[in-house]
Design a protein around this motif. Structure first.
Motif, PDB file in Angstrom:
ATOM      1  N   GLY A 197       0.778  -1.186   0.061  1.00  0.00           N
ATOM      2  CA  GLY A 197       0.184  -0.104  -0.039  1.00  0.00           C
ATOM      3  C   GLY A 197       0.864   1.175   0.030  1.00  0.00           C
ATOM      4  N   THR A 198       1.829   1.312   0.827  1.00  0.00           N
ATOM      5  CA  THR A 198       2.846   2.334   0.859  1.00  0.00           C
ATOM      6  C   THR A 198       3.568   2.527  -0.498  1.00  0.00           C
ATOM      7  OG1 THR A 198       2.884   2.280   3.397  1.00  0.00           O
ATOM      8  CG2 THR A 198       4.861   3.195   1.960  1.00  0.00           C
ATOM      9  N   VAL A 199       4.014   1.588  -1.095  1.00  0.00           N
ATOM     10  CA  VAL A 199       4.656   1.559  -2.342  1.00  0.00           C
ATOM     11  C   VAL A 199       3.656   2.309  -3.259  1.00  0.00           C
ATOM     12  CG1 VAL A 199       5.411   0.461  -4.505  1.00  0.00           C
ATOM     13  CG2 VAL A 199       6.272  -0.119  -2.215  1.00  0.00           C
ATOM     14  N   SER A 200       2.604   1.852  -3.606  1.00  0.00           N
ATOM     15  CA  SER A 200       1.503   2.112  -4.364  1.00  0.00           C
ATOM     16  C   SER A 200       1.195   3.748  -4.091  1.00  0.00           C
ATOM     17  CB  SER A 200       0.107   1.249  -4.384  1.00  0.00           C
ATOM     18  OG  SER A 200      -0.851   1.915  -5.054  1.00  0.00           O
ATOM     19  N   ALA A 201       1.174   4.311  -2.875  1.00  0.00           N
ATOM     20  CA  ALA A 201       1.058   5.516  -2.592  1.00  0.00           C
ATOM     21  C   ALA A 201       2.016   6.436  -2.998  1.00  0.00           C
ATOM     22  CB  ALA A 201       0.650   5.406  -1.087  1.00  0.00           C
ATOM     23  N   LEU A 202       3.292   5.996  -2.657  1.00  0.00           N
ATOM     24  CA  LEU A 202       4.325   6.670  -3.123  1.00  0.00           C
ATOM     25  C   LEU A 202       4.459   6.847  -4.746  1.00  0.00           C
ATOM     26  CD1 LEU A 202       7.236   5.378  -0.626  1.00  0.00           C
ATOM     27  CD2 LEU A 202       5.929   7.671  -0.448  1.00  0.00           C
ATOM     28  N   TRP A 203       4.203   5.759  -5.319  1.00  0.00           N
ATOM     29  CA  TRP A 203       4.501   5.929  -6.791  1.00  0.00           C
ATOM     30  C   TRP A 203       3.521   6.632  -7.300  1.00  0.00           C
ATOM     31  CZ3 TRP A 203       2.112   4.336 -11.489  1.00  0.00           C
ATOM     32  CH2 TRP A 203       3.015   4.237 -12.489  1.00  0.00           C
ATOM     33  N   ASN A 204       2.161   6.739  -7.017  1.00  0.00           N
ATOM     34  CA  ASN A 204       1.145   7.446  -7.605  1.00  0.00           C
ATOM     35  C   ASN A 204       1.268   8.960  -7.273  1.00  0.00           C
ATOM     36  OD1 ASN A 204      -0.920   5.904  -8.977  1.00  0.00           O
ATOM     37  ND2 ASN A 204      -0.501   4.451  -7.454  1.00  0.00           N
ATOM     38  N   PHE A 205       1.818   9.116  -6.007  1.00  0.00           N
ATOM     39  CA  PHE A 205       1.988  10.574  -5.398  1.00  0.00           C
ATOM     40  C   PHE A 205       3.175  11.168  -6.536  1.00  0.00           C
ATOM     41  CE2 PHE A 205       4.835  13.403  -3.226  1.00  0.00           C
ATOM     42  CZ  PHE A 205       4.044  14.297  -2.831  1.00  0.00           C
ATOM     43  N   ALA A 206       4.325  10.369  -6.647  1.00  0.00           N
ATOM     44  CA  ALA A 206       5.260  10.781  -7.587  1.00  0.00           C
ATOM     45  C   ALA A 206       4.664  11.105  -8.969  1.00  0.00           C
ATOM     46  CB  ALA A 206       6.485   9.702  -7.657  1.00  0.00           C
ATOM     47  N   PHE A 207       3.680  10.296  -9.498  1.00  0.00           N
ATOM     48  CA  PHE A 207       3.068  10.415 -10.866  1.00  0.00           C
ATOM     49  C   PHE A 207       2.421  11.744 -10.754  1.00  0.00           C
ATOM     50  CE2 PHE A 207       1.229   7.736 -14.359  1.00  0.00           C
ATOM     51  CZ  PHE A 207       1.468   8.761 -15.381  1.00  0.00           C
ATOM     52  N   ASP A 208       1.418  11.900  -9.875  1.00  0.00           N
ATOM     53  CA  ASP A 208       0.553  13.340  -9.802  1.00  0.00           C
ATOM     54  C   ASP A 208       1.143  14.351  -9.691  1.00  0.00           C
ATOM     55  OD1 ASP A 208      -1.643  11.554 -10.879  1.00  0.00           O
ATOM     56  OD2 ASP A 208      -2.158  10.761  -8.626  1.00  0.00           O
ATOM     57  N   ALA A 209       1.954  14.257  -8.312  1.00  0.00           N
ATOM     58  CA  ALA A 209       2.629  15.489  -8.120  1.00  0.00           C
ATOM     59  C   ALA A 209       3.731  15.959  -8.855  1.00  0.00           C
ATOM     60  CB  ALA A 209       3.229  15.444  -6.573  1.00  0.00           C
ATOM     61  N   GLY A 210       4.365  15.181  -9.760  1.00  0.00           N
ATOM     62  CA  GLY A 210       5.439  15.534 -10.649  1.00  0.00           C
ATOM     63  C   GLY A 210       4.620  16.018 -11.804  1.00  0.00           C
TER      64      GLY A 210
END
Length: 404
Positions: free
Chosen positions: A334-347
């Motif tokens: 869950g944390t990996v999914s959150a970090l990766w999607n955060f990087a996608f959208d925030a980036g």
């Protein structure tokens, strides 16, 4: 390097199973609902308010801000309630509020609906992403994630232009209803999915993930390429001379196709040789493509540059996500999914905003060149992650030293 025996055993396991097919239903439903309304809602808000851009920007900004915030909060919800409840709640929040969009043209009302839908989308991508990782054999994870990317990408490519076309021909109300139904209909697939097993180890929280170098390094690499992706899709139509409108359409299509193909190739290669070695070439291709795109007056340079960027973006998409999942136990998915999607959208969001300010001072060609230079800063974490030895032990040690 990942254990070769584990890879060999995993490669014999079937990739497409009944639970994964059921998961495809919720992926398609969520992706269709989100992208069908992504451009339609700003058009509706702008037409209702007549505010020359401010209402449209407010709705999209609220949607993405809620998505990013929800992505960071979802792992805690999953840890307490499990995958199925989080995914089902996300689909409902994404779909049901869309029925209410046509009830009022007030910017406040539309923004509130966008916030709810953004939270719902965050639940679907983070909880759904973690669940998907648990359904894919470890030895075929790269290939499996590439397949999932195709399943989610096709609805987005179709639904985004289709929503605008339908709004112009049948009106906003039917499009809002279609977006709602797409997400709500997918809820029927959720009970057939497996839920999160009781974790043998404590879950890795999002805050600990941000403090864990083994996770944050690939997150930074991917965020850097996502930043450039947000710039290209937003500003390429403005940077290329208007007489070359066909060039922009060709380039963006080539970028999407190249990214999809590169994800698939990277997934298969990573399953056999490990994903870490792909970070440097993926980043290098993305940087080179961005730099070549700075030649905005050359149609050939633009098409080749954007296509090359697509190759690098596809490689880093697959390699970073596969690498991060390989570095955590199931309790950290869950944390990996959150970090990766955060990087996608925030980036993508930061890239679009920052580039707009920069280009206003330097012009588009110089801004693209400076973006490529900025992306070179990700070479350090990519180089550090070029090998992966005993990755899960590394994450455990780093989390324990940093504290949860």
């Amino acid at each position: 390097m990942l254990n070769s025996q584990e890879n060999g055993a995993g490669s014999r396991q079937p990739l497409v199973t009944r639970p994964l097919l059921l998961r495809f239903v919720s992926i398609i439903g969520a992706s269709t609902s989100f992208y069908l309304l992504l451009s339609v809602v700003p058009l509706y808000a702008e037409g209702a308010a007549g505010s020359h851009g401010s209402a449209a920007g407010l709705t999209t900004g609220a949607l993405m801000l809620a998505t990013v915030g929800g992505e960071l909060a979802t792992p805690r919800f999953v840890a307490r309630f499990g995958y199925r409840l989080a995914l089902g709640a996300g689909l409902v929040l994404l779909g049901a509020p869309a029925f209410a969009l046509s009830a009022s043209g007030s910017p406040v009302w539309i923004t509130a609906v966008c916030v709810l839908r953004g939270l719902g989308f965050a639940f679907t991508v983070v909880a759904g992403g973690a669940l998907t990782a648990s359904l894919i054999p470890a030895g075929r994870r790269g290939e499996g994630l590439a397949l999932v990317g195709i399943v989610s990408g096709v609805p987005s490519l179709v639904a985004l232009p289709l929503g605008v076309w339908l709004a112009a021909h049948v009106g906003y109300g039917p499009v809002f209803a279609a977006g709602a139904v797409a997400a709500l209909a997918a809820v029927v697939s959720v009970p057939g999915l497996p839920d999160r097993d009781p974790a043998p180890e404590p879950a890795i929280g999002v805050a600990a993930g941000f403090r864990t170098p083994a996770l944050i390094r690939p997150t930074l690499v991917f965020a850097t390429t996502a930043l450039a992706a947000g710039i290209l899709v937003t500003f390429l139509p403005l940077a290329v001379p208007s007489a070359s409108a066909g060039v922009v359409a060709t380039a963006l299509f080539a970028q999407s196709a190249a990214s999809t193909a590169a994800r698939w190739v990277a997934g298969r290669h990573g399953d056999r040789h490990g994903p870490a070695a792909l970070l440097l070439p993926g980043l290098a291709a993305a940087v080179a493509g961005t730099l070549l795109t700075a030649l905005t007056r050359s149609p050939v340079a633009v098409v080749i540059g954007v296509t090359l960027f697509g190759v690098g973006f596809g490689i880093t998409q697959n390699a970073t996500l596969t690498l991060m999942y390989a570095r955590v136990p199931a309790s950290g998915y869950g944390t990996v999914s959150a970090l990766w999607n955060f990087a996608f959208d925030a980036g993508m969001g930061v890239g679009a905003v920052g580039f707009g300010i920069l280009a206003g001072r330097t012009g588009y060609p110089a801004a693209f060149a400076l973006t490529a230079a900025l992306m070179l800063t990700a070479l350090a974490p990519a180089w550090r992650d070029r090998r992966t030895e005993d990755p899960r032990a590394s994450v455990r040690a780093e989390v324990e030293s940093s504290g949860r």
